[in-house]
Scaffold this motif. Structure first.
Motif, short mmCIF file in Angstrom:
data_model
loop_
_atom_site.label_atom_id
_atom_site.label_comp_id
_atom_site.label_asym_id
_atom_site.label_seq_id
_atom_site.Cartn_x
_atom_site.Cartn_y
_atom_site.Cartn_z
N ALA A 69 0.83 -1.21 0.00
CA ALA A 69 0.00 0.00 0.00
C ALA A 69 0.87 1.26 0.00
CB ALA A 69 -0.93 -0.01 1.21
N MET A 70 1.96 1.23 0.76
CA MET A 70 2.85 2.39 0.82
C MET A 70 3.55 2.61 -0.52
SD MET A 70 5.75 3.46 3.64
CE MET A 70 6.77 2.01 3.42
N LEU A 71 4.02 1.52 -1.14
CA LEU A 71 4.65 1.63 -2.45
C LEU A 71 3.67 2.16 -3.49
CD1 LEU A 71 6.83 -1.60 -2.78
CD2 LEU A 71 7.64 0.76 -2.96
N LYS A 72 2.44 1.67 -3.44
CA LYS A 72 1.43 2.11 -4.40
C LYS A 72 1.13 3.59 -4.22
CE LYS A 72 -3.26 1.09 -6.04
NZ LYS A 72 -4.46 0.24 -5.86
N ALA A 73 1.04 4.04 -2.96
CA ALA A 73 0.77 5.45 -2.69
C ALA A 73 1.89 6.33 -3.21
CB ALA A 73 0.57 5.67 -1.19
N ALA A 74 3.15 5.91 -3.00
CA ALA A 74 4.30 6.69 -3.48
C ALA A 74 4.34 6.69 -5.01
CB ALA A 74 5.59 6.11 -2.92
N ASP A 75 3.98 5.57 -5.62
CA ASP A 75 3.96 5.47 -7.08
C ASP A 75 2.89 6.40 -7.67
OD1 ASP A 75 4.70 4.54 -9.59
OD2 ASP A 75 3.29 2.87 -9.53
N GLN A 76 1.73 6.46 -7.04
CA GLN A 76 0.67 7.35 -7.50
C GLN A 76 1.07 8.81 -7.36
OE1 GLN A 76 -2.62 5.95 -5.10
NE2 GLN A 76 -3.29 4.48 -6.67
N ALA A 77 1.78 9.13 -6.25
CA ALA A 77 2.26 10.50 -6.07
C ALA A 77 3.31 10.85 -7.14
CB ALA A 77 2.86 10.66 -4.67
N LEU A 78 4.14 9.86 -7.50
CA LEU A 78 5.12 10.08 -8.58
C LEU A 78 4.40 10.38 -9.89
CD1 LEU A 78 7.93 9.93 -9.92
CD2 LEU A 78 7.63 7.43 -10.04
N TYR A 79 3.34 9.65 -10.17
CA TYR A 79 2.57 9.88 -11.40
C TYR A 79 2.01 11.30 -11.41
CZ TYR A 79 -1.13 9.42 -14.89
OH TYR A 79 -1.96 9.60 -15.97
N GLN A 80 1.55 11.76 -10.26
CA GLN A 80 1.04 13.13 -10.16
C GLN A 80 2.14 14.15 -10.41
OE1 GLN A 80 -0.74 13.27 -6.28
NE2 GLN A 80 -2.34 11.79 -6.78
N ALA A 81 3.35 13.85 -9.91
CA ALA A 81 4.48 14.76 -10.14
C ALA A 81 4.81 14.83 -11.63
CB ALA A 81 5.70 14.28 -9.35
N LYS A 82 4.72 13.72 -12.33
CA LYS A 82 4.95 13.69 -13.78
C LYS A 82 3.88 14.52 -14.50
CE LYS A 82 8.41 10.62 -14.25
NZ LYS A 82 9.67 10.91 -14.95
N GLU A 83 2.64 14.31 -14.10
CA GLU A 83 1.53 15.01 -14.74
C GLU A 83 1.60 16.52 -14.50
OE1 GLU A 83 -1.41 13.73 -16.60
OE2 GLU A 83 0.28 12.35 -16.93
N ALA A 84 2.16 16.91 -13.35
CA ALA A 84 2.23 18.33 -13.00
C ALA A 84 3.40 19.05 -13.65
CB ALA A 84 2.30 18.48 -11.48
N GLY A 85 4.22 18.34 -14.44
CA GLY A 85 5.29 19.02 -15.15
C GLY A 85 6.68 18.48 -14.91
N ARG A 86 6.83 17.44 -14.08
CA ARG A 86 8.12 16.81 -13.78
C ARG A 86 9.03 17.72 -12.94
NH1 ARG A 86 6.71 14.68 -18.80
NH2 ARG A 86 6.87 12.39 -18.91
N ASN A 87 10.16 17.16 -12.55
CA ASN A 87 11.15 17.87 -11.74
C ASN A 87 10.51 18.48 -10.50
OD1 ASN A 87 13.66 18.84 -10.95
ND2 ASN A 87 13.47 20.74 -12.13
N ARG A 88 9.75 17.68 -9.79
CA ARG A 88 9.09 18.16 -8.57
C ARG A 88 8.79 16.99 -7.65
NH1 ARG A 88 5.01 21.69 -10.55
NH2 ARG A 88 6.41 21.79 -12.38
N VAL A 89 8.40 17.34 -6.42
CA VAL A 89 8.05 16.36 -5.40
C VAL A 89 6.55 16.48 -5.14
CG1 VAL A 89 8.35 15.66 -2.99
CG2 VAL A 89 10.34 16.45 -4.32
N MET A 90 5.89 15.32 -5.08
CA MET A 90 4.47 15.28 -4.72
C MET A 90 4.31 14.29 -3.57
SD MET A 90 2.77 17.41 -6.68
CE MET A 90 1.08 16.84 -6.69
N LEU A 91 3.45 14.67 -2.62
CA LEU A 91 3.19 13.81 -1.47
C LEU A 91 1.89 13.06 -1.66
CD1 LEU A 91 4.10 16.24 1.46
CD2 LEU A 91 5.58 14.62 0.26
N ALA A 92 1.86 11.81 -1.19
CA ALA A 92 0.63 11.04 -1.24
C ALA A 92 -0.43 11.73 -0.39
CB ALA A 92 0.88 9.62 -0.72
N ALA A 93 -1.68 11.54 -0.75
CA ALA A 93 -2.78 12.29 -0.13
C ALA A 93 -2.84 12.11 1.37
CB ALA A 93 -4.11 11.87 -0.76
N GLY A 94 -2.61 10.91 1.89
CA GLY A 94 -2.70 10.70 3.33
C GLY A 94 -1.85 9.53 3.74
N ASP A 95 -1.75 9.31 5.05
CA ASP A 95 -0.93 8.19 5.56
C ASP A 95 -1.62 6.88 5.24
OD1 ASP A 95 0.12 9.92 8.56
OD2 ASP A 95 0.78 10.06 6.50
#
Length: 372
Positions: free
Chosen positions: A346-372
């Motif tokens: 679950a933690m890996l999946k959450a980090a992977d989804q946050a990475l996808y959001q960082a890519k969608e937002a323009g790359r070269n950035r950090v995105m945090l998963a929505a919640g713990d």
């Protein structure tokens, strides 16, 4: 009268011989007991297949078997290779205060302990000579056993006694030489075994851990965090536009970029953290005792470090600018009601989804998963 005196003398001689024979038998029993004890110890040494087990036998069992006040093991590890392997295999060096590491062989006056035919050195303790081998206790007499395999000095097994007559220069060293030979063979064997384990858990291209290791370590850390109620975080890192590097400059240049990025990520981590190549241009970082805020801070530091300067590659006149996108997820603390393997995924999946959001937002950035 003469016959009576002769009889008494014979009886006295017979009693003396009986007493001497009894002493010899008693000493033989003692010697037999010592031999059996030493043989049992040799079997423990030979039977140790893992580093932790061998060190336990040498540094904890040996003093009791040989009635010594202290035993230390010093390994020559000038390039920190052994220490890195132990750290990656989660063998804590602090577990063994009598396990020491030297950058090079010790200098003994008029001796060259790097020679394969060097004998053990016995005699009184001299701080200037033996201090590095006994940092926590000063014995009265010592035996320093060079551990040599195939003309290469691995280190020293140092025995310390509180009695000055225990180790003297006139003492026969046959038994101690045999002990040094067995110890050296066992030590080389377990170090090679640990190296093989390390190779099996290491990515050969970048030198960091591979996916198998990072997933295994993450599950162990999730279980520990569940017990301790401590925070745990992970980062999913992807090199931006990596396919373009391979397509434009070739796979060799792509490999150079992967190695450089791995080195820059590792530079920002603590010893307790773990970095693994997850596949292709993706890396996963495990952050122990790290909250969501800690993960965000470390991730930003990694992102900035990756793009801080270009990477020189063959076929390019100027350094190639490289950036990375990072997704972060945290457990503070992990849910105890779910199996550790499920929480890890679950933690890996959450980090992977946050990475996808960082890519969608323009790359070269950090995105945090929505919640713990």
């Amino acid at each position: 009268m003469r016959s009576a005196i002769d009889s008494e003398a014979l009886i006295a001689d017979n009693e003396q011989l009986r007493a001497e024979l009894q002493d010899l038998l008693q000493q033989a029993h003692i010697n037999q007991s010592i031999i059996e004890r030493h043989q049992a110890f040799d079997l423990k040494l030979i039977g140790a297949s893992e580093f932790r087990e061998l060190i336990e036998v040498m540094l904890t069992v040996m003093p009791g078997v040989f009635s010594l006040e202290t035993v230390t093991l010093s390994l020559i590890d000038g390039d920190y290779a052994i220490q890195r392997i132990l750290r990656d295999l989660q063998i804590g060096i602090n577990e063994f205060p009598k396990l020491l590491f030297l950058k090079q062989a010790l200098a003994f006056p008029d001796d060259d302990l790097t020679r394969a035919d060097e004998k053990p050195r016995l005699g009184p303790y001299v701080a200037a000579l033996h201090g590095p081998l006994f940092p926590h206790y000063e014995p009265v007499s010592v035996a320093v056993l060079p551990l040599v395999r195939q003309h290469r000095l691995l280190g020293y097994l140092a025995l310390g006694s509180a009695y000055g007559e225990r180790f003297t220069r006139s003492l026969a060293t046959d038994f101690i030489e045999r002990l040094a030979t067995i110890a050296a063979v066992c030590l080389e064997n377990v170090i090679n075994n640990e190296r093989l384990k390390h190779i099996g858990l290491t990515d050969p291209l970048t030198g960091v851990n591979n996916r198998r290791y990072i997933e295994q370590r993450m599950q162990e850390e999730v279980a520990r965090s569940q017990r301790d109620r401590s925070a745990l975080s992970c980062l999913f890192i992807d090199i931006d536009h990596f396919k373009r590097v391979n397509d434009q400059f070739g796979h060799q240049s792509g490999d150079d970029v992967l190695r450089e990025v791995a080195a820059r990520i590792k530079k920002e981590l603590r010893l307790s953290d773990a970095l693994g190549r997850f596949g292709g241009e993706e890396f996963v970082v495990l952050l122990t005792h790290a909250t969501r805020e800690d993960a965000a801070r470390i991730a930003e530091r990694i992102r900035a470090g990756v793009c801080s300067r270009g990477v020189m590659i063959e076929g390019s006149r100027d350094p190639l600018k490289i950036t990375a996108s990072i997704g972060a997820a945290a457990l503070t603390p992990p849910d105890r009601s779910r199996p550790a393997a499920e929480v890890k995924q679950a933690m890996l999946k959450a980090a992977d989804q946050a990475l996808y959001q960082a890519k969608e937002a323009g790359r070269n950035r950090v995105m945090l998963a929505a919640g713990d």
